[in-house]
Scaffold this active site. Structure first.
Site, PDB file in Angstrom:
ATOM      1  N   ARG A  15       0.849  -1.183   0.000  1.00 45.46           N
ATOM      2  CA  ARG A  15       0.000   0.000   0.000  1.00 45.46           C
ATOM      3  C   ARG A  15       0.890   1.241   0.000  1.00 45.46           C
ATOM      4  O   ARG A  15       2.068   1.178   0.341  1.00 45.46           O
ATOM      5  CB  ARG A  15      -0.905   0.011   1.226  1.00 45.46           C
ATOM      6  CG  ARG A  15      -1.794  -1.225   1.370  1.00 45.46           C
ATOM      7  CD  ARG A  15      -2.543  -1.181   2.694  1.00 45.46           C
ATOM      8  NE  ARG A  15      -3.468  -2.302   2.859  1.00 45.46           N
ATOM      9  CZ  ARG A  15      -3.170  -3.463   3.438  1.00 45.46           C
ATOM     10  NH1 ARG A  15      -1.945  -3.653   3.930  1.00 45.46           N
ATOM     11  NH2 ARG A  15      -4.064  -4.421   3.548  1.00 45.46           N
ATOM     12  N   HIS A  50      -2.834   2.737  -6.252  1.00 46.11           N
ATOM     13  CA  HIS A  50      -3.238   1.486  -5.613  1.00 46.11           C
ATOM     14  C   HIS A  50      -3.386   0.359  -6.627  1.00 46.11           C
ATOM     15  O   HIS A  50      -3.316  -0.821  -6.276  1.00 46.11           O
ATOM     16  CB  HIS A  50      -4.561   1.683  -4.866  1.00 46.11           C
ATOM     17  CG  HIS A  50      -4.922   0.526  -3.986  1.00 46.11           C
ATOM     18  ND1 HIS A  50      -4.330   0.302  -2.758  1.00 46.11           N
ATOM     19  CD2 HIS A  50      -5.807  -0.493  -4.165  1.00 46.11           C
ATOM     20  CE1 HIS A  50      -4.842  -0.787  -2.207  1.00 46.11           C
ATOM     21  NE2 HIS A  50      -5.738  -1.288  -3.035  1.00 46.11           N
ATOM     22  N   ARG A  70      -0.590  -2.236  -6.628  1.00 44.54           N
ATOM     23  CA  ARG A  70      -0.747  -3.334  -5.663  1.00 44.54           C
ATOM     24  C   ARG A  70      -1.694  -4.397  -6.215  1.00 44.54           C
ATOM     25  O   ARG A  70      -1.441  -5.592  -6.099  1.00 44.54           O
ATOM     26  CB  ARG A  70      -1.264  -2.760  -4.346  1.00 44.54           C
ATOM     27  CG  ARG A  70      -1.709  -3.784  -3.310  1.00 44.54           C
ATOM     28  CD  ARG A  70      -2.048  -3.051  -2.021  1.00 44.54           C
ATOM     29  NE  ARG A  70      -2.956  -3.803  -1.170  1.00 44.54           N
ATOM     30  CZ  ARG A  70      -2.583  -4.739  -0.308  1.00 44.54           C
ATOM     31  NH1 ARG A  70      -1.306  -5.069  -0.214  1.00 44.54           N
ATOM     32  NH2 ARG A  70      -3.472  -5.360   0.446  1.00 44.54           N
ATOM     33  N   HIS A 116      -3.941  -9.375   4.377  1.00 47.63           N
ATOM     34  CA  HIS A 116      -5.365  -9.442   4.681  1.00 47.63           C
ATOM     35  C   HIS A 116      -5.646 -10.649   5.558  1.00 47.63           C
ATOM     36  O   HIS A 116      -5.028 -11.706   5.403  1.00 47.63           O
ATOM     37  CB  HIS A 116      -6.193  -9.571   3.400  1.00 47.63           C
ATOM     38  CG  HIS A 116      -6.409  -8.265   2.701  1.00 47.63           C
ATOM     39  ND1 HIS A 116      -7.059  -7.214   3.294  1.00 47.63           N
ATOM     40  CD2 HIS A 116      -6.061  -7.851   1.456  1.00 47.63           C
ATOM     41  CE1 HIS A 116      -7.104  -6.198   2.443  1.00 47.63           C
ATOM     42  NE2 HIS A 116      -6.503  -6.551   1.330  1.00 47.63           N
ATOM     43  N   TYR A 171      -8.608  -9.887  -5.388  1.00 44.86           N
ATOM     44  CA  TYR A 171      -7.405  -9.786  -6.212  1.00 44.86           C
ATOM     45  C   TYR A 171      -7.117 -11.057  -7.003  1.00 44.86           C
ATOM     46  O   TYR A 171      -6.060 -11.162  -7.624  1.00 44.86           O
ATOM     47  CB  TYR A 171      -6.206  -9.448  -5.326  1.00 44.86           C
ATOM     48  CG  TYR A 171      -6.360  -8.119  -4.646  1.00 44.86           C
ATOM     49  CD1 TYR A 171      -6.091  -6.950  -5.334  1.00 44.86           C
ATOM     50  CD2 TYR A 171      -6.797  -8.037  -3.341  1.00 44.86           C
ATOM     51  CE1 TYR A 171      -6.247  -5.717  -4.727  1.00 44.86           C
ATOM     52  CE2 TYR A 171      -6.953  -6.808  -2.719  1.00 44.86           C
ATOM     53  CZ  TYR A 171      -6.678  -5.658  -3.425  1.00 44.86           C
ATOM     54  OH  TYR A 171      -6.833  -4.436  -2.819  1.00 44.86           O
TER      55      TYR A 171
END
Length: 397
Positions: free
Chosen positions: A203, A307, A310, A333, A342
């Site tokens: 991030r 972002h 990422r 996460h 993702y």
């Protein structure tokens, strides 16, 4: 005033207006009036009967509870939680800009579902972003859930289905070539920042808060232990969750770029920041954004956010065969739901998988046809086997 009648529980009296008032003594010993008056004595007595039953069941609710302004209670709610500085700043911003203008001066007990519904409708009409509105609604619901547990309100008025769900538009993943185009397009000082954000799945705050001792180029790892956040100036604090504290393995592809960056631009010493501005100060979004906007325009990628780097890195990892658990660890996460976001592959990767599946099926089909040509009798036996009755199922005993 005339006509006062005593009862075993509460009493009813006639008011000068001709209406009837019911009064009772609550479990706390205080004498209380009903919140409304009644057209008939019978209606007032019926209300007292229901109130008595409520007390006997243990369902009595103090009508004076919830006489607290939402703004005061919400600020206390934020103060009492062990929040990361960035989260606390976000909540206070949502309160100041989106919740307090409507609910700030309202008493907790007076906030009803129609108020919440009208607030959300007005926010949508004023073009507040869907993601921001969902965050504000979730914060309102969380504050009022605590008020419910504190027995300040009877029920939470935030009952709007789907109002707290963020329907963020799915964004296409950048290709490896596009990531390097962007890295080439920013000033040399920020080239490694772009590459590390993508191939390290970092991030913005994690990359900007990175110190030299947490970047081990011999082991090809980056460790997240501190993040930068902007609250007035740039400040540093722990990651937002336990899962965010992680070590990410880096591909050898970017090690030379990272080493060149550390040698040329990073602040000195083990606690020196890896990414800084031209004067050696902590990097700020506003300062970097001008270079990012130019890079996007020059590469033909005007809609790409930082972002998205990422997101691209997470997609690369998924396409390389990372399991869901490995992705969760790499991304920082703790929930599978967040990690699954993702795992959406690019269209060309999906096509590649479909082609590979078709080629494999075609090979097996060809091999099956070859076996039939070489041994037709064996093929007949296999076909006949399908006409045999099934074996008896195994006994349940």
């Amino acid at each position: 005033m005339a006509g006062k009648k005593n009862r075993s529980f509460g009493n009813v009296r006639t008011l000068a207006s001709g209406r009837f008032q019911a009064r009772y003594r609550g479990p706390d010993g205080r004498l209380r009036n009903a919140s409304m008056t009644f057209a008939t004595k019978k209606a007032a007595e019926r209300w007292l009967t229901l109130k008595e039953a409520e007390i006997v069941r243990g369902d009595w609710f103090d009508p004076d509870s919830g006489s607290v302004r939402f703004a005061e209670y919400a600020e206390q709610w934020v103060e009492e939680r062990d929040l990361a500085p960035r989260s606390a700043d976000l909540y206070r911003s949502l309160l100041r800009l989106h919740l307090n203008p409507t609910f700030g001066d309202m008493l907790l007990k007076d906030i009803k579902e129609p108020h919440v519904r009208a607030w959300r409708a007005s926010r949508r009409k004023s073009k507040v972003g869907k993601s921001t509105l969902a965050k504000a609604y979730r914060l309102l619901r969380a504050v009022l859930n605590t008020a419910l547990r504190d027995k300040l309100i009877r029920e939470n008025p935030c009952q709007l289905e789907g109002a707290g769900q963020e329907e963020s538009e799915e964004r296409p993943a950048l290709s490896v070539a596009e990531v390097f185009k962007l890295a080439d397009a920013v000033p040399p000082r920020y080239r490694a920042l772009v590459l590390l954000a993508a191939f390290g799945s970092l991030r913005w705050g994690e990359a900007v808060g990175l110190r030299r001792r947490f970047l081990d180029l011999d082991a090809r790892t980056v460790t997240v232990r501190e993040v930068a956040y902007e609250l007035g100036g740039v400040r540093f604090g722990p990651p937002k969750s336990k899962a965010s504290r992680r070590t990410v393995q880096l591909p050898g592809l970017i090690v030379d770029d990272l080493q060149a960056h550390v040698d040329a631009f990073a602040n000195p010493g083990p606690d020196g920041l890896v990414f800084v501005g031209e004067r050696g100060n902590p990097l700020r979004r506003a300062n970097f954004s001008q270079y990012w906007q130019r890079a996007r325009a020059s590469t033909g990628l005007p809609g790409v956010r930082f972002h998205d780097l990422r997101h691209a890195g997470n997609t690369f990892a998924a396409e390389a065969g990372a399991s869901l658990r490995e992705l969760m660890t790499r991304m920082g996460h703790s929930s599978t739901r967040a990690a699954l976001v993702y795992l959406h592959a690019r269209d060309d990767r999906a096509r590649e998988l479909a082609d590979s599946l078709g080629e494999r099926a075609a090979r097996e089909l060809a091999e099956s046809a070859d076996r039939v040509e070489e041994d037709p009798d064996e093929a007949d036996k296999e076909a006949a086997a399908f006409d045999e009755p099934d074996e008896d199922p195994p006994s349940a005993n």
